[in-house]
Design an enzyme around this catalytic site. Structure first.
Site, PDB file in Angstrom:
ATOM      1  N   LYS A  35      -0.706  83.917 101.625  1.00  0.00           N
ATOM      2  CA  LYS A  35      -1.476  85.155 101.462  1.00  0.00           C
ATOM      3  C   LYS A  35      -0.726  86.082 100.527  1.00  0.00           C
ATOM      4  O   LYS A  35       0.272  86.695 100.886  1.00  0.00           O
ATOM      5  CB  LYS A  35      -1.696  85.868 102.804  1.00  0.00           C
ATOM      6  CG  LYS A  35      -2.807  86.912 102.650  1.00  0.00           C
ATOM      7  CD  LYS A  35      -2.696  88.109 103.538  1.00  0.00           C
ATOM      8  CE  LYS A  35      -1.796  89.190 103.047  1.00  0.00           C
ATOM      9  NZ  LYS A  35      -2.213  89.900 101.829  1.00  0.00           N
ATOM     10  N   GLU A  74      12.308  88.406 104.912  1.00  0.00           N
ATOM     11  CA  GLU A  74      12.987  88.986 103.723  1.00  0.00           C
ATOM     12  C   GLU A  74      12.440  90.395 103.580  1.00  0.00           C
ATOM     13  O   GLU A  74      11.305  90.570 103.131  1.00  0.00           O
ATOM     14  CB  GLU A  74      12.654  88.171 102.470  1.00  0.00           C
ATOM     15  CG  GLU A  74      13.084  86.736 102.515  1.00  0.00           C
ATOM     16  CD  GLU A  74      14.584  86.562 102.419  1.00  0.00           C
ATOM     17  OE1 GLU A  74      15.307  87.557 102.265  1.00  0.00           O
ATOM     18  OE2 GLU A  74      15.031  85.420 102.518  1.00  0.00           O
ATOM     19  N   CYS A 120      13.550  94.472  95.606  1.00  0.00           N
ATOM     20  CA  CYS A 120      14.117  94.679  96.949  1.00  0.00           C
ATOM     21  C   CYS A 120      15.628  94.839  96.884  1.00  0.00           C
ATOM     22  O   CYS A 120      16.218  95.546  97.683  1.00  0.00           O
ATOM     23  CB  CYS A 120      13.736  93.528  97.843  1.00  0.00           C
ATOM     24  SG  CYS A 120      14.058  91.967  97.047  1.00  0.00           S
ATOM     25  N   GLU A 129      14.424 103.466 101.526  1.00  0.00           N
ATOM     26  CA  GLU A 129      14.064 102.618 100.390  1.00  0.00           C
ATOM     27  C   GLU A 129      12.913 103.286  99.628  1.00  0.00           C
ATOM     28  O   GLU A 129      11.875 103.594 100.211  1.00  0.00           O
ATOM     29  CB  GLU A 129      13.611 101.239 100.870  1.00  0.00           C
ATOM     30  CG  GLU A 129      13.277 100.338  99.694  1.00  0.00           C
ATOM     31  CD  GLU A 129      12.728  98.977 100.095  1.00  0.00           C
ATOM     32  OE1 GLU A 129      11.834  98.919 100.947  1.00  0.00           O
ATOM     33  OE2 GLU A 129      13.187  97.978  99.528  1.00  0.00           O
TER      34      GLU A 129
HETATM   35  P1  NAD Z   1       4.277  95.179 102.653  1.00  0.00           P
HETATM   36  O1  NAD Z   1       5.188  94.926 103.805  1.00  0.00           O
HETATM   37  O2  NAD Z   1       3.395  96.351 102.704  1.00  0.00           O
HETATM   38  O3  NAD Z   1       3.321  93.906 102.423  1.00  0.00           O
HETATM   39  C1  NAD Z   1       3.836  92.608 102.242  1.00  0.00           C
HETATM   40  C2  NAD Z   1       2.755  91.602 102.579  1.00  0.00           C
HETATM   41  O4  NAD Z   1       2.446  91.691 103.965  1.00  0.00           O
HETATM   42  C3  NAD Z   1       1.439  91.807 101.836  1.00  0.00           C
HETATM   43  O5  NAD Z   1       0.890  90.553 101.508  1.00  0.00           O
HETATM   44  C4  NAD Z   1       0.585  92.524 102.866  1.00  0.00           C
HETATM   45  O6  NAD Z   1      -0.791  92.349 102.654  1.00  0.00           O
HETATM   46  C5  NAD Z   1       1.037  91.827 104.142  1.00  0.00           C
HETATM   47  N1  NAD Z   1       0.808  92.574 105.378  1.00  0.00           N
HETATM   48  C6  NAD Z   1       0.730  93.915 105.551  1.00  0.00           C
HETATM   49  N2  NAD Z   1       0.495  94.213 106.855  1.00  0.00           N
HETATM   50  C7  NAD Z   1       0.430  93.031 107.513  1.00  0.00           C
HETATM   51  C8  NAD Z   1       0.229  92.662 108.876  1.00  0.00           C
HETATM   52  N3  NAD Z   1       0.040  93.594 109.824  1.00  0.00           N
HETATM   53  N4  NAD Z   1       0.230  91.359 109.205  1.00  0.00           N
HETATM   54  C9  NAD Z   1       0.428  90.424 108.263  1.00  0.00           C
HETATM   55  N5  NAD Z   1       0.613  90.695 106.956  1.00  0.00           N
HETATM   56  C10 NAD Z   1       0.628  91.988 106.587  1.00  0.00           C
HETATM   57  O7  NAD Z   1       5.230  95.172 101.379  1.00  0.00           O
HETATM   58  P2  NAD Z   1       4.851  95.454  99.864  1.00  0.00           P
HETATM   59  O8  NAD Z   1       4.513  96.904  99.752  1.00  0.00           O
HETATM   60  O9  NAD Z   1       3.871  94.442  99.389  1.00  0.00           O
HETATM   61  O10 NAD Z   1       6.238  95.143  99.142  1.00  0.00           O
HETATM   62  C11 NAD Z   1       7.297  96.045  99.100  1.00  0.00           C
HETATM   63  C12 NAD Z   1       8.343  95.747 100.163  1.00  0.00           C
HETATM   64  O11 NAD Z   1       8.753  94.390 100.084  1.00  0.00           O
HETATM   65  C13 NAD Z   1       9.613  96.558  99.978  1.00  0.00           C
HETATM   66  O12 NAD Z   1      10.058  97.032 101.217  1.00  0.00           O
HETATM   67  C14 NAD Z   1      10.605  95.551  99.429  1.00  0.00           C
HETATM   68  O13 NAD Z   1      11.953  95.835  99.662  1.00  0.00           O
HETATM   69  C15 NAD Z   1      10.167  94.313 100.123  1.00  0.00           C
HETATM   70  N6  NAD Z   1      10.643  93.135  99.393  1.00  0.00           N
HETATM   71  C16 NAD Z   1      11.667  92.407  99.928  1.00  0.00           C
HETATM   72  C17 NAD Z   1      12.169  91.315  99.251  1.00  0.00           C
HETATM   73  C18 NAD Z   1      13.306  90.490  99.817  1.00  0.00           C
HETATM   74  O14 NAD Z   1      13.522  89.410  99.307  1.00  0.00           O
HETATM   75  N7  NAD Z   1      14.009  90.937 100.825  1.00  0.00           N
HETATM   76  C19 NAD Z   1      11.606  90.948  98.024  1.00  0.00           C
HETATM   77  C20 NAD Z   1      10.555  91.718  97.513  1.00  0.00           C
HETATM   78  C21 NAD Z   1      10.081  92.811  98.213  1.00  0.00           C
END
Ligand code: NAD
Length: 483
Positions: free
Chosen positions: A181, A256, A290, A387
Site C-alpha cells: 500500500k 521504520e 527520515c 521531527e
Molecule cells: P505516515 O505515517 O502518515 O504514513 C505512512 C503510510 O502509512 C502511508 O501509506 C499511510 O497511508 C499509511 N497509514 C496511515 N495511517 C494508517 C493506519 N491507521 N493504518 C495503516 N496504515 C496507515 O507517514 P508519511 O507522512 O507518509 O511519511 C513521513 C514519515 O515517515 C516521517 O515521520 C518519516 O520520518 C517517516 N519515514 C521513516 C523512514 C525510515 O526508514 N525510518 C523512511 C521514510 C520516512
C-alpha cells in the site's frame, strides 16, 4: 534548462491477481503535482473488497511461488530489476511529477537503487539455508527457513519507488506474497513497478498494489487475520497505532519510523567538506528524509564560521520544476507537509531561535519552502525536539565530548547520526556512544542494498536491507529426526 517529457500514459488502477483493475466500488482520488498543484490523474482507491480480492489471490499463488526452486525465483526477481532499468526515464519522470523530487536525483539515485534492491535480493535469496545442529547421536536435527505467507508493505511518500522496492524485494525473495500500500500522495511509481512485475511474469497474485487511504485500506491490512507480517515505513505516531492494531493477530512487525538525527562538526574537521555535508544532510530531498541531519551540533571554536558558511550556501539554493533536469531542489511533497514545515518555522522564530537563512515559502505557486537555518537553538525548543520532515536545520553549539554525547542522545528518536572530524579515535568513540541505527563518519546518507538499516528508540525496530532484511521475511522451523 531542459524540461524532460513526462509519460502521457501510466497505470492508475489497482494491481490485483496480476491485472490492473478499478476499485470494486469505482472510487478514485486525485494525485497532485506539488510543483504546480495541478491534478496529475485520478487514481483508483482501494477498499475492503479490493483487499479481500488481493488476499485471495495471494493465498492462492504464494505456495506455488514459495515452491519454485530458488534459482528460478531468483531469475524472475532479477528480471524485475532489469525491467525497472529499461524504464528508468519513465520512473524518474513520474516520480518527479508525483513527489516533487528532482528528476536527476530520481534518475541517478532512486531508480538504479530500486533496481539494485531486486537484484541484491535475487542473488542473496540463494543463500537462504538452514543449519544442522548436533544434539545427540540418536537424533538428526536441522532447521528450515520458511516464508511467513502474506506480508503487507506500507510505505510513506518521500521515496515512493525506493520504499516500494525495499518492501517488495526481500518479501518475495523469501517466498512470500506481498500486498503493497503506497502512500496516498505518491502512487504512480508503485503502480509502474507493478507493470515491471507483470512483465517479469511472476505468478499472478504474488504482488498486489493497492493505493488508498491509510485510515481505510491501510488499517484493514494491519487488522487482516491473513497478513502474517507488516513492514511499515512512516511516522512514529502511525507506527504506534499500528502496533496496537496488529497486536490481536500477533503479526510480525518491522517498524521504520521518524527521526531527528544529530550531525556533528568537530573543530578539527575539514570545514568546507563538513559544511557541504551538513547542507546535503538536511536539504537533500527538501528535508523530507527520515535520516535528515536536522540537529547540527558545532564545536564552539568553529561555530560562527560554520553557521555563516551554511547560511550562505542555503541562501543560494533555488527551487525549480522537478521535471527540469537542472533542478536540484523541489517543492515539499504535499500541502499538509508544506503547512507543517511553515508552522515549525514560525515556532522557531517565536521561541527565540536566530534565523540565519530562509524562513518562508519560495514563490507563490507550488509547495516550495526556502532552505532554512536557525542558530542559537536551545535543546528545549520545538524545532530541536520534534521531527519536522522539511528543510529546517536547528544548529546548537557544544564545547566538549561528554556534553556533545549527552545533547546528541537527548532525543526520543535514534535513526541515524553523522560526525565530521579528522580524529579517527574521536569518530569511533562517538559512533559507539551515539544511540542510532546508522552512523556516518565524514559522509552522510549513504545506503546500500547489502547494509542493514533501521532505528533505535522511537525510530522503530527490525532491520531492512542486507541479509537481516531477508531473514526478517522468514521464520525458522526445527525438525527432529529419531535415528
Ligand atoms: P505516515 O505515517 O502518515 O504514513 C505512512 C503510510 O502509512 C502511508 O501509506 C499511510 O497511508 C499509511 N497509514 C496511515 N495511517 C494508517 C493506519 N491507521 N493504518 C495503516 N496504515 C496507515 O507517514 P508519511 O507522512 O507518509 O511519511 C513521513 C514519515 O515517515 C516521517 O515521520 C518519516 O520520518 C517517516 N519515514 C521513516 C523512514 C525510515 O526508514 N525510518 C523512511 C521514510 C520516512
Amino acid at each position: 534548462m531542459a524540461i524532460v517529457e513526462a509519460p502521457k500514459q501510466f497505470p492508475t488502477r489497482l494491481f490485483i491477481a496480476g491485472e490492473f483493475v478499478d476499485a470494486a466500488d469505482k472510487r478514485t482520488y486525485d494525485s497532485l503535482n506539488p510543483a504546480t498543484e495541478d491534478v496529475i490523474a485520478p487514481i483508483a482507491c482501494a477498499g475492503k473488497a479490493d483487499l479481500e480480492a488481493a488476499v485471495a489471490a495471494a493465498r492462492k499463488s504464494q505456495p506455488e511461488w514459495a515452491a519454485l526452486p530458488p534459482a528460478r525465483r531468483s531469475s524472475l526477481i532479477w528480471k524485475i530489476g532489469d525491467e525497472i532499468m529499461k524504464r528508468r526515464h519513465e520512473f524518474a519522470a513520474l516520480e518527479a511529477m508525483d513527489s516533487g523530487k528532482p528528476y536527476k536525483e530520481c534518475h541517478d539515485i532512486d531508480v538504479p537503487m530500486a533496481a539494485d534492491h531486486f537484484k541484491y535480493f535475487a542473488g542473496v535469496l540463494r543463500s537462504l539455508q538452514g543449519d544442522t545442529i548436533p544434539v545427540n547421536d540418536n537424533l538428526f536435527v536441522y532447521t528450515l527457513r520458511e516464508p511467513l505467507g502474506i506480508v503487507a508493505g506500507i510505505t510513506p511518500w518521500n521515496f515512493p519507488l525506493l520504499m516500494a522496492a525495499r518492501k517488495v524485494a526481500p518479501a518475495i525473495a523469501a517466498g512470500n506474497a506481498v500486498i503493497l500500500k503506497p502512500a496516498n500522495p505518491t502512487p504512480l511509481t508503485a503502480l509502474l513497478l507493478a507493470e515491471c512485475i507483470q512483465a517479469a511474469k511472476l505468478p499472478p497474485g504474488v504482488v498486489a498494489v493497492l493505493p488508498g487511504k491509510g485510515s481505510e485500506v491501510g488499517q484493514l491490512i494491519v487488522e487482516h487475520p491473513e497478513s502474517a507480517a507488516i513492514s511499515f515505513t512512516g511516522s512514529t505516531s502511525v507506527g504506534v497505532k499500528m502496533v496496537r492494531d496488529a497486536a490481536p493477530s500477533l503479526k510480525k512487525l518491522t517498524m521504520e519510523l521518524g527521526g531527528k538525527s544529530p550531525n556533528v562538526v568537530f573543530a578539527d574537521a575539514d570545514i568546507e567538506t563538513a559544511v557541504k555535508g551538513a547542507q546535503a544532510a538536511i536539504f537533500y530531498n527538501k528535508g523530507e528524509v527520515c535520516t535528515a541531519g536536522s540537529r547540527l551540533f558545532v564545536e564552539e571554536k568553529v561555530h560562527d564560521e560554520v553557521v555563516e558558511k551554511l547560511a550562505a550556501r542555503a541562501a543560494k539554493m533555488k527551487g525549480s520544476n522537478p521535471l527540469d533536469d537542472e533542478c536540484r531542489y523541489g517543492p515539499q511533497n504535499n500541502k499538509q507537509q508544506f503547512d507543517t514545515t511553515l508552522k515549525y518555522i514560525e515556532a522557531g522564530k517565536k521561541e527565540g531561535a536566530r534565523l540565519v537563512a530562509g524562513g518562508a515559502r519560495m514563490g507563490d505557486k507550488g509547495y516550495f519552502v526556502a532552505p532554512t537555518v536557525f542558530a542559537d537553538v536551545k535543546p528545549e525548543m520545538t524545532i530541536a525536539r520534534e521531527e519536522i520532515f522539511g528543510p529546517v536545520l536547528a544548529v546548537q553549539k557544544f564545547s566538549g565530548f561528554e556534553e556533545l554525547v549527552e545533547k546528541a542522545n537527548a532525543s526520543e528518536y535514534g535513526l541515524a547520526a553523522g560526525v565530521w572530524t579528522r580524529d579517527v579515535s574521536k569518530a569511533h568513540k562517538y559512533a559507539k556512544a551515539v544511540k542510532a541505527g546508522a552512523v556516518w563518519v565524514n559522509c552522510y546518507n549513504w545506503y546500500d542494498s547489502a547494509v542493514p538499516y533501521g532505528g533505535y528508540k522511537a525510530s522503530g525496530y527490525g532491520r531492512e536491507m542486507g541479509l537481516q532484511g531477508l531473514l526478517a521475511m522468514t521464520q525458522s522451523k526445527s525438525v527432529w529426526v529419531q535415528l
